[in-house]
Scaffold this active site. Structure first.
Site: not given
Length: 149
Positions: A8, A67
């Site tokens: 992303d 993450t």
């Protein structure tokens, strides 16, 4: 060997570094986006990499978000994918050797560039051992078939 990569917006810069590292190591790389730091939907890019791995278009995949958690969850929804979130080299090595993981996920906000490249090398440099681990892999595949409807 062709490796699918995706990210992303949060993982874009690390993905670009990993791409160059893979190419330098002699791998062919297929990039499934994101293509900039503009806001990007991690589910779409993670799914594209996972589908390429599941279909055999790519031998393995590497997906990065902030993450590593979101892309791991998304990739593991695709039948045939065994995505492992790794933040250390031991886990990256063992997930290949014991789990036959075919997708590595990482968090760009969790691991630095140097560690990320070491994790990639550990993941790419190890093979599935089979043997005593095959029974668990068969059980995982049976679960996947049971719940894939």
């Amino acid at each position: 060997m062709t490796i699918g990569v995706g990210s992303d917006h949060a993982g874009f810069e690390l993905k670009e570094i990993i791409k160059a590292h893979l190419v330098q190591a002699g791998y062919e790389v297929k990039d499934f986006g994101a293509y900039s730091t503009d806001k990007a939907n991690y589910v779409l890019h993670a799914t594209a990499v996972a589908e390429a791995v599941a279909s055999g278009t790519c031998a393995r995949g590497i997906i990065i978000c902030g993450t590593g958690i979101g892309v791991s969850i998304a990739a593991n929804k695709v039948p045939g994918v065994r995505a492992a979130l790794c933040s250390d080299t031991f886990s990256a090595r063992m997930t290949r050797m014991h789990n036959d993981a075919n997708v590595l996920t990482m968090g760009a906000r969790v691991v630095g560039m140097g560690l990320a490249l070491d994790i990639v090398d550990a993941f790419m440099g190890n093979a599935y051992e089979g043997g005593r681990h095959q029974e668990r892999l068969d059980e995982l595949q049976a679960l996947e078939q049971k719940y894939s409807k």
